[in-house]
Design an enzyme around this catalytic site. Structure first.
Site, short mmCIF file in Angstrom:
data_model
loop_
_atom_site.label_atom_id
_atom_site.label_comp_id
_atom_site.label_asym_id
_atom_site.label_seq_id
_atom_site.Cartn_x
_atom_site.Cartn_y
_atom_site.Cartn_z
N ASP A 104 5.00 -1.58 11.64
CA ASP A 104 5.42 -1.20 10.29
C ASP A 104 6.92 -1.45 10.26
O ASP A 104 7.69 -0.73 10.89
CB ASP A 104 5.10 0.26 10.02
CG ASP A 104 5.47 0.70 8.59
OD1 ASP A 104 6.35 0.05 7.98
OD2 ASP A 104 4.89 1.68 8.11
N TYR A 201 11.51 -5.83 -8.85
CA TYR A 201 11.08 -7.07 -8.22
C TYR A 201 12.27 -8.01 -8.06
O TYR A 201 12.50 -8.58 -6.99
CB TYR A 201 9.99 -7.73 -9.07
CG TYR A 201 9.43 -9.01 -8.50
CD1 TYR A 201 8.29 -9.00 -7.70
CD2 TYR A 201 10.02 -10.25 -8.78
CE1 TYR A 201 7.76 -10.18 -7.19
CE2 TYR A 201 9.51 -11.43 -8.27
CZ TYR A 201 8.37 -11.39 -7.48
OH TYR A 201 7.86 -12.56 -6.97
N LYS A 205 13.90 -9.57 -4.49
CA LYS A 205 13.89 -11.00 -4.19
C LYS A 205 15.31 -11.57 -4.12
O LYS A 205 15.60 -12.43 -3.27
CB LYS A 205 13.05 -11.74 -5.22
CG LYS A 205 11.58 -11.36 -5.22
CD LYS A 205 10.93 -11.56 -3.86
CE LYS A 205 9.46 -11.22 -3.87
NZ LYS A 205 8.82 -11.41 -2.54
#
Length: 321
Positions: A104, A201, A205
């Site tokens: 993880d 988002y 990115k």
């Protein structure tokens, strides 16, 4: 999925997979461009990460494939059936050496233990680190302004897709610095700083792009390279499922989404990564954000069907028309 059958050939060379049963003879493997190289692909369970791991295997590399979904431990919160063991087996089928490690990447102890394992098993050698951990799809609500979007999910996207990359590079980079060589690749979406339809988002990115640029500056004195890399419209397992198609009939999805005609398989970005990893002058690109379509103009790699999808040209034509 048929998409997950290794093509058995490197770059633009003829496909010999049927002749050799998708297995590379030891003598052939030693002649592959990444034979003897060691890579970690963080987030290799599916999608771009799996494609990258497989194509690094196709080029002869030893690949540590990491993720949270395992056969014995069950799926991650993504809830899909793919596992890191499957990816490692596919790397083997492609001609490389796949080593699955359950990690993880938001848990520091897991990440630290991963690179301790790599250092121990590979005598300190790490040539390539690919940061592809994402996990943001179920957390992103498109069409919602940031103040209406679930704040916890928005912040969790940053933890999954930015903090995880920082942790992974923090513990991976020292192995490269110690040997005075190496390449770190941040997988992102897009080549510029424009808004991507959702604040959280976009932040994740664009952060990957800046991580590459900033790491490149710190790593330059140590002869270690860092770049960001984006695919075009990725024809991943999740996208095929979303449109209710398979790799065999994927064009049927263009009835729902016409732009899917310009999509590319995860193999394509995988071969782009392999090309970068095998380029002795890759340091010239350090700090840049690269694209699969742009690199396809420089290196002789092709997609699974022999085509060279070019999202940049496709998008430019859309703008003109």
């Amino acid at each position: 999925m048929t998409q997950e059958k290794c093509s058995g050939h490197y770059m633009g060379e003829p496909d010999q997979s049927q002749a050799r049963g998708d297995k590379t003879h030891p003598d052939q493997r030693s002649r592959l461009p990444l034979h003897g190289k060691v890579a970690v692909v963080a987030g290799a369970t599916r999608g771009a990460g799996r494609g990258i791991a497989m194509m690094l295997g196709e080029a002869g590399a030893t690949v540590y494939v990491t993720g949270r979904s395992t056969r014995n431990g069950g799926p991650s919160p993504m809830g899909r059936s793919e596992t890191i063991e499957e990816t490692a087996e596919l790397v083997n089928q492609c001609g490389g050496v796949g080593i699955p490690v359950r990690v993880d990447h938001t848990v520091e102890a897991d990440v630290k233990a991963l690179f301790e394992q790599v250092k121990r098993e590979q005598n300190g050698q790490l040539d390539l680190l690919v940061n592809d951990v994402w996990g943001g799809d179920p957390l992103t609500k498109w069409g919602q302004p940031f103040w209406e979007h679930d704040l916890h999910n928005g912040l969790l996207i940053q933890k999954n897709a930015v903090q995880s990359h920082m942790l992974t590079s923090y513990y991976g980079a020292p192995l490269m610095v110690e040997r005075g060589q190496g390449l770190i690749i941040e997988i992102t979406d897009g080549v510029d700083y424009k808004y991507r339809g959702n604040l959280y988002y976009s932040l994740a990115k664009i952060s990957a792009m800046h991580l590459a640029m900033a790491m490149a500056e710190d790593l330059k004195p140590h002869n270690v390279t860092a770049v960001a890399l984006t695919p075009g419209f990725l024809r991943s397992e999740a996208m095929l499922t979303h449109f209710g198609v398979t790799e065999e009939n994927w064009r049927d999805a263009t009835k729902q989404e016409p732009h899917f005609i310009a999509s590319e398989t995860p193999y394509y970005i995988g071969r782009a990564v392999a090309a970068l990893a095998g380029d002795p002058e890759v340091a010239r690109k350090s700090g840049q954000t690269l694209s699969t379509w742009g690199l396809s103009e420089e290196y002789p790699f092709v997609d699974q069907d022999g085509s060279r999808p070019h999202w940049g040209n496709y998008f430019a034509e859309l703008q003109i028309n």
